[in-house]
Design an enzyme around this catalytic site. Structure first.
Site, PDB file in Angstrom:
ATOM      1  N   ARG A 103      41.643  40.039 102.875  1.00 34.94           N
ATOM      2  CA  ARG A 103      41.962  39.542 101.525  1.00 34.94           C
ATOM      3  C   ARG A 103      43.389  39.967 101.230  1.00 34.94           C
ATOM      4  NH1 ARG A 103      38.468  39.743  96.007  1.00 34.94           N
ATOM      5  NH2 ARG A 103      37.532  38.027  97.168  1.00 34.94           N
ATOM      6  N   GLN A 133      34.048  31.483  99.700  1.00 31.93           N
ATOM      7  CA  GLN A 133      33.412  31.207  98.411  1.00 31.93           C
ATOM      8  C   GLN A 133      32.944  29.745  98.344  1.00 31.93           C
ATOM      9  OE1 GLN A 133      32.929  33.315  95.516  1.00 31.93           O
ATOM     10  NE2 GLN A 133      31.618  31.584  95.047  1.00 31.93           N
ATOM     11  N   ARG A 290      26.834  34.093  99.061  1.00 37.46           N
ATOM     12  CA  ARG A 290      27.976  34.629  99.798  1.00 37.46           C
ATOM     13  C   ARG A 290      27.474  35.416 101.005  1.00 37.46           C
ATOM     14  NH1 ARG A 290      32.757  35.533  97.179  1.00 37.46           N
ATOM     15  NH2 ARG A 290      33.495  35.929  99.282  1.00 37.46           N
TER      16      ARG A 290
END
Ligand code: CP
Ligand code: NVA
Length: 305
Positions: A103, A133, A290
């Protein structure tokens, strides 16, 4: 050849379907408490330059459920590109781990990791996209509506990383995607062009919330100010006034339309409490999925090494 998941654009329709099928199997197994240790003995590095609840927990729990192990690297642990170059970090990690999740602020960092790693790299959100996502969101839509093709989804808000991944996913999976956003907050034109290039794609951008939302099967929103844009918050709050999903917006959609949000939500800004917590909201299903979808992504990418 190893494969990475940096963008929804890396996936064909068949790839997405393979991931959804695997996610369904893994979800059913998890619900029945059956073990699926398909990544036994594998290790994964998780590089996070930004905070996270859902992404971190689901990747970490996910690999553990599959028999593997994760090492979480917080922003100050490695200082990506600062203490050491992105390329050197990728080369070192490749000697110890089988997967890298990252990320990052800049999408170039995830790209740099992928270009220099010999193991698959998964984008866990960058300023450009959030593919994990959107795969979980599409899986949630399949569970709720049994299909994707022909569904109409309106996204109200910023033309940000979520919109980028959604536009690409919608065009490859046959969903009609309508974005309502204020002037100056449109998605990158390269994404819009790529999405519109796909055969049969239906992707539109309008200023009018009403035009976007009327008759849709699902409404989606995300924060007005994404991580890393905090300095723009006052200006954004002004620009996005009116770009809110509330009872009135919901009433314009198809009866029983699903309400979606990637979370975290800024309650009272992009969405009201009554709608976020209401009976049409599937935000917690999205959050749960998720886990199952990312387990599928990890297994799917690991098979391709
Ligand atoms: N939706 C999402 O990615 O949540 P986190 O930022 O908490 O990981
Ligand atoms: N657009 C948001 C998504 C958070 C999951 C952000 O980048 O902060």
């Amino acid at each position: 050849m190893k494969r990475d998941l940096l963008s929804i654009g890396d996936l064909s329709r068949a790839d997405c379907e393979a991931i959804f099928t695997l996610a369904k199997t893994l979800k059913a197994a998890a619900r029945a408490r059956r073990k699926h240790r398909r990544l036994e003995g594998r290790a994964m590095a998780m590089i996070f330059e930004k905070p996270s609840l859902r992404t971190r927990v689901t990747f970490e729990i996910g690999i553990a459920q599959l028999g593997g192990t994760a090492v979480y690297l917080a922003p100050n642990d490695i200082r990506l590109g600062e203490r050491e170059s992105v390329a050197d970090i990728a080369r070192n990690l490749s000697r110890w781990v089988d997967l890298i999740v990252a990320r990052t602020f800049s999408h170039d960092s995830v790209r740099g990791l992928a270009a220099n790693a010999t193991v698959p790299v998964i984008n866990a959100l960058s300023d450009w996209e959030h593919p994990c996502q959107v795969l979980a969101d599409c899986f949630t839509l399949i569970e709720k509506r049994r299909r994707l093709r022909g569904l109409r989804l309106a996204f109200v808000g910023d033309g940000n990383n979520m919109v980028h991944s959604w536009m690409l996913a919608a065009s490859v999976l046959g969903i009609e995607f309508r974005l309502a956003c204020p002037a100056g907050y449109e998605p990158d034109p390269r994404i819009v062009a790529a999405a519109r290039d796909a055969p049969g794609s239906r992707v539109s951008v309008t200023r009018s919330v009403e035009e976007a939302v009327r008759g849709v099967d699902a409404l989606y929103t995300d924060v007005w100010t994404s991580m890393g844009q905090e300095a723009e918050e006052t200006r954004r709050r002004e620009a996005f006034r009116g770009y809110q999903i509330n009872a009135e917006t919901l009433a314009l959609a198809e009866r029983g339309a699903l309400v979606m949000h990637c979370l975290p939500a800024h309650r009272g800004d992009e969405i009201t409490d009554d709608v976020l917590d209401g009976p049409q909201s599937v935000v917690l299903d999205q959050a749960e999925n998720r886990l199952h979808v990312q387990k599928a992504v990890m297994v799917w990418l690991s098979r391709r090494k």
